[in-house]
Write a protein that holds these residues in place. Structure first.
Motif, PDB file in Angstrom:
ATOM      1  N   LEU A 135       0.833  -1.206   0.000  1.00  0.00           N
ATOM      2  CA  LEU A 135       0.000   0.000   0.000  1.00  0.00           C
ATOM      3  C   LEU A 135       0.867   1.255   0.000  1.00  0.00           C
ATOM      4  N   GLU A 136       1.819   1.301   0.903  1.00  0.00           N
ATOM      5  CA  GLU A 136       2.694   2.469   1.042  1.00  0.00           C
ATOM      6  C   GLU A 136       3.475   2.757  -0.240  1.00  0.00           C
ATOM      7  N   GLY A 139       2.772   1.739  -3.416  1.00  0.00           N
ATOM      8  CA  GLY A 139       2.060   1.720  -4.696  1.00  0.00           C
ATOM      9  C   GLY A 139       2.117   0.356  -5.366  1.00  0.00           C
ATOM     10  N   ASN A 168       1.474  -4.109  -4.933  1.00  0.00           N
ATOM     11  CA  ASN A 168       0.286  -4.913  -4.667  1.00  0.00           C
ATOM     12  C   ASN A 168       0.647  -6.317  -4.200  1.00  0.00           C
ATOM     13  N   LYS A 192      -8.489   1.462   0.632  1.00  0.00           N
ATOM     14  CA  LYS A 192      -7.549   2.571   0.834  1.00  0.00           C
ATOM     15  C   LYS A 192      -6.902   3.030  -0.466  1.00  0.00           C
ATOM     16  N   ARG A 193      -6.911   2.148  -1.500  1.00  0.00           N
ATOM     17  CA  ARG A 193      -6.323   2.535  -2.779  1.00  0.00           C
ATOM     18  C   ARG A 193      -6.922   1.681  -3.885  1.00  0.00           C
ATOM     19  N   LYS A 194      -8.113   2.046  -4.320  1.00  0.00           N
ATOM     20  CA  LYS A 194      -8.801   1.268  -5.353  1.00  0.00           C
ATOM     21  C   LYS A 194      -8.334   1.618  -6.762  1.00  0.00           C
ATOM     22  N   GLU A 195      -7.822   2.852  -6.953  1.00  0.00           N
ATOM     23  CA  GLU A 195      -7.423   3.274  -8.297  1.00  0.00           C
ATOM     24  C   GLU A 195      -6.213   2.481  -8.810  1.00  0.00           C
ATOM     25  N   VAL A 246      -4.360  -2.603  -4.416  1.00  0.00           N
ATOM     26  CA  VAL A 246      -3.340  -3.195  -3.563  1.00  0.00           C
ATOM     27  C   VAL A 246      -3.503  -4.715  -3.503  1.00  0.00           C
TER      28      VAL A 246
END
Length: 183
Positions: free
Chosen positions: A56-57, A59, A61, A99-102, A105
């Motif tokens: 996550l941190e 970028g 997956n 937290k990061r769908k675009e 992750v």
């Protein structure tokens, strides 16, 4: 840094430490460094969550190879239960995916092994994934016979399309990988 090509789970403490050091160095040097894992998910839950934090941190997956839905079939094919992998997938999905769908992750794949992994297995996996989030990307992979399963055929186009159709009932992002292997 991508940890794959043999599951990284047995070496998670080492890959996590390497990742920590590399990310610290990348921050100092003000450069982008993505951390990725490809795993069967059968690992210590605390280490799995730490891997998700680094992914996550950075970028990066985590791609889970969700081999089966049926525990009995997983034991027959892999020698172990799939319960720990499914639990880790759920925890990471629920804790990190939104937290990061675009740039997801978390994603998953399933190898369509003829005679073993059919539309029912795939639909159960896809349904499970959609309970977490229907946007989680899912890739279905064509099987190619080799090693101890060299007596099986390649995945048929018919099987692949049937599996893709049932997965799409539950998930928004389903794709067929390595289609050149389909018979």
């Amino acid at each position: 840094i991508c940890y794959f090509g043999g599951d990284p789970s047995p070496q998670m403490p080492h890959s996590l430490e390497v990742s920590r050091i590399a990310l610290e160095k990348a921050k100092v040097e003000k450069r982008i460094l993505r951390i990725c894992w490809e795993t069967n998910g059968y690992m210590n839950p605390t280490l799995a969550e730490k891997a998700a934090e680094y992914a996550l941190e950075s970028g990066g997956n985590i791609k889970f190879d969700l081999k089966t839905w049926s525990e009995e079939l997983n034991i027959a094919l892999c020698g172990v239960s799939n319960k720990p992998a499914l639990k880790n997938f759920r925890v990471i999905g629920e804790k990190f995916y939104k937290k990061r769908k675009e740039l997801p992750v978390l994603c998953a794949s399933t190898l369509l092994v003829p005679g073993y992994i059919d539309a029912e297995e795939v639909e159960n996996i896809a349904s499970f994934m959609s309970e977490i989030d229907p946007d989680i990307p899912y890739t279905l992979l064509a099987f190619y016979p080799s090693y101890v399963m060299s007596d099986l055929p390649t995945t048929s186009r018919e099987q692949a399309l049937e599996c893709q159709k049932v997965a799409e009932k539950h998930l928004k992002s389903v794709r067929m990988g390595n289609i050149h292997l389909l018979s």
